[in-house]
Design an enzyme around this catalytic site. Structure first.
Site, PDB file in Angstrom:
ATOM      1  N   HIS A 232      64.809  38.754  34.062  1.00 22.19           N
ATOM      2  CA  HIS A 232      64.050  37.977  33.073  1.00 22.19           C
ATOM      3  C   HIS A 232      64.883  36.875  32.429  1.00 22.19           C
ATOM      4  O   HIS A 232      64.363  36.061  31.673  1.00 22.19           O
ATOM      5  CB  HIS A 232      63.455  38.897  31.997  1.00 22.19           C
ATOM      6  CG  HIS A 232      64.429  39.432  30.997  1.00 22.19           C
ATOM      7  ND1 HIS A 232      65.039  40.661  31.120  1.00 22.19           N
ATOM      8  CD2 HIS A 232      64.907  38.901  29.842  1.00 22.19           C
ATOM      9  CE1 HIS A 232      65.826  40.875  30.081  1.00 22.19           C
ATOM     10  NE2 HIS A 232      65.768  39.814  29.296  1.00 22.19           N
ATOM     11  N   ASP A 259      63.841  44.169  37.189  1.00 22.60           N
ATOM     12  CA  ASP A 259      64.463  43.237  36.235  1.00 22.60           C
ATOM     13  C   ASP A 259      65.885  42.953  36.698  1.00 22.60           C
ATOM     14  O   ASP A 259      66.859  43.319  36.052  1.00 22.60           O
ATOM     15  CB  ASP A 259      64.458  43.807  34.821  1.00 22.60           C
ATOM     16  CG  ASP A 259      64.747  42.738  33.774  1.00 22.60           C
ATOM     17  OD1 ASP A 259      64.871  41.560  34.159  1.00 22.60           O
ATOM     18  OD2 ASP A 259      64.857  43.084  32.581  1.00 22.60           O
ATOM     19  N   GLY A 337      69.906  38.887  23.547  1.00 22.39           N
ATOM     20  CA  GLY A 337      71.112  38.208  23.985  1.00 22.39           C
ATOM     21  C   GLY A 337      72.035  39.122  24.783  1.00 22.39           C
ATOM     22  O   GLY A 337      72.896  38.657  25.529  1.00 22.39           O
ATOM     23  N   SER A 339      70.853  41.009  27.051  1.00 15.89           N
ATOM     24  CA  SER A 339      70.184  41.131  28.348  1.00 15.89           C
ATOM     25  C   SER A 339      71.085  40.732  29.502  1.00 15.89           C
ATOM     26  O   SER A 339      71.792  39.728  29.439  1.00 15.89           O
ATOM     27  CB  SER A 339      68.937  40.238  28.387  1.00 15.89           C
ATOM     28  OG  SER A 339      67.901  40.791  27.644  1.00 15.89           O
ATOM     29  N   SER A 354      68.225  45.594  30.361  1.00 18.11           N
ATOM     30  CA  SER A 354      66.896  45.005  30.469  1.00 18.11           C
ATOM     31  C   SER A 354      66.287  44.785  29.092  1.00 18.11           C
ATOM     32  O   SER A 354      66.121  43.662  28.641  1.00 18.11           O
ATOM     33  CB  SER A 354      65.987  45.913  31.311  1.00 18.11           C
ATOM     34  OG  SER A 354      64.660  45.414  31.334  1.00 18.11           O
TER      35      SER A 354
END
Length: 385
Positions: A232, A259, A337, A339, A354
């Site tokens: 993502h 993801d 952030g 991620s 994720s």
């Protein structure tokens, strides 16, 4: 956490027969586990970063010696996790490390398995449902799109499929629509709606001069260097315009559904088999899967380094942006952030952050994309030296 059996009037135990089998013979499995753990501990000497031991001590309130003991048992659990599911395919119901990491439990529906499981150093647990049946029920839920259903996962310790929603009626409708046996299901009505960890602006790596995510692990595709991260965080063709990993380009991205993403970087950019602990570094030597109950730590550009334990595999999460399957559930905190950042157990890469709920002030639940599917989907090789 408010959890109740599906369609039940009052809450009951999610596990009707999950009792450790053969208490009188438990020392046999304990002796085997002690021997295996002693061997694993010897192999850890000189290979464990001091920072790892300190983090385990802080996270679990244990001594340095106990931290090494925990790592040794977790190493044995990882080995058993790679072998036992296939060896007991017709009755296997899950494997996990005890809360104190002094025991490895293996659930089975067949009492005849107990002798062999004890011989492997595991404590057998007799349960009602095979893992395959719970996974089949989860697959049936995955085929549905239901508003108000946050996600679901298999709780190995309670031998149940947990459906997460704020509305029990939503769960009941989903169970009926999927044609699932309600006896397999527990409903968690205190679950929080998940959201992706994602912000605009910041440091680490920036995509298209607009938003920030975190590097997962260094990889190569043939001779092309790069790193894996969350899908993502960018679409194929998006540019990494600044940050330590820049410049780079998203060569692969899968979200929703999965993801996972991978970014190529310049041919001259050095790749390190390290994870930033924000108080040192952790080396990456392999991608062996950690068992449920194992310690795990996460690194991200917003909140730095945090640790906890693995809670469940194959979590389905219904984000507002789409459903993601096959995530791993943890009780490690994270924030926007973070991620794409690294999840690691010991020196074994586990996956990329994720999303989840909560934050690092009050705690929360965080899911990660296992690294294996990303490596296999794009023919990537994890950098381990």
């Amino acid at each position: 956490m408010k959890r109740q059996r599906a369609l039940a009037v009052t809450a009951v135990s999610a596990l009707t027969t999950a009792l450790a089998v053969g208490a009188a013979t438990a020392p046999a499995s304990a002796e085997v586990l002690d021997a295996k753990a002693e061997e694993a501990r010897a192999e850890l000497v000189g290979k464990v970063a001091p920072g790892l031991v300190e983090e385990l001590s802080d996270t679990f309130g244990i001594t340095e010696a106990e931290a090494y003991d925990r790592l040794a048992v977790e190493a044995v659990a990882a080995e058993l996790l790679a072998e036992i599911p296939d060896a007991f395919a017709d009755s296997y119901a899950g494997l996990w490390v005890s809360e104190d990491a002094d025991e490895i439990f293996v659930a089975t529906t067949d009492p005849a398995d107990t002798v062999q499981l004890r011989a492997e150093g595991a404590t057998p647990v007799l349960v009602d449902h095979e893992l395959a049946d719970l996974e089949a029920a989860a697959d049936q839920l995955d085929a549905l799109t239901v508003d108000g259903l946050y996600g679901h996962y298999i709780d190995l310790l309670d031998n149940t499929l947990v459906i997460e929603t704020a509305d029990a009626d939503v769960a009941a409708d989903a169970i009926e629509a999927a044609g699932i046996d309600a006896a397999l299901v527990t409903v968690d009505t205190e679950a929080l709606a998940p959201e992706l960890f994602f912000v605009r602006g910041g440091d680490s790596y920036i995509v298209e001069n607009s938003w920030r995510c975190s590097v997962g692990f260094s990889v190569r595709q043939g001779s092309t260097p790069g790193f894996v991260t969350a899908g993502h965080c960018g679409s194929v063709g998006d540019r990494v315009t600044s940050g330590e990993a820049a410049p780079g380009t998203f060569q692969g991205s899968a979200f929703p559904g999965s993801d996972r993403g991978w970014v190529s970087v310049g041919a001259s950019e050095p790749l390190y088999n390290q994870v930033n602990m924000y108080s040192g570094t952790r080396y990456v030597y392999n991608s062996n899967t950690a068992a449920v109950g194992s310690s795990i730590c996460r690194s991200g550009s917003t909140t730095g380094w945090h640790c906890g334990t693995v809670q469940a595999f194959n979590q389905t999460v219904n984000y507002a942006e789409g459903t993601v399957y096959g995530l791993t559930r943890t009780n490690v905190c994270a924030e926007p952030g973070d991620s794409g950042g690294s999840f690691i157990t010991g020196n074994s890469a586990q996956g990329m952050t994720s999303g989840g709920n909560g934050n690092c002030s009050v705690g929360g639940t965080t899911y990660f994309q296992p690294i294996g599917p990303a490596l296999s989907a794009w023919g990537l090789t994890l950098v381990t030296s």
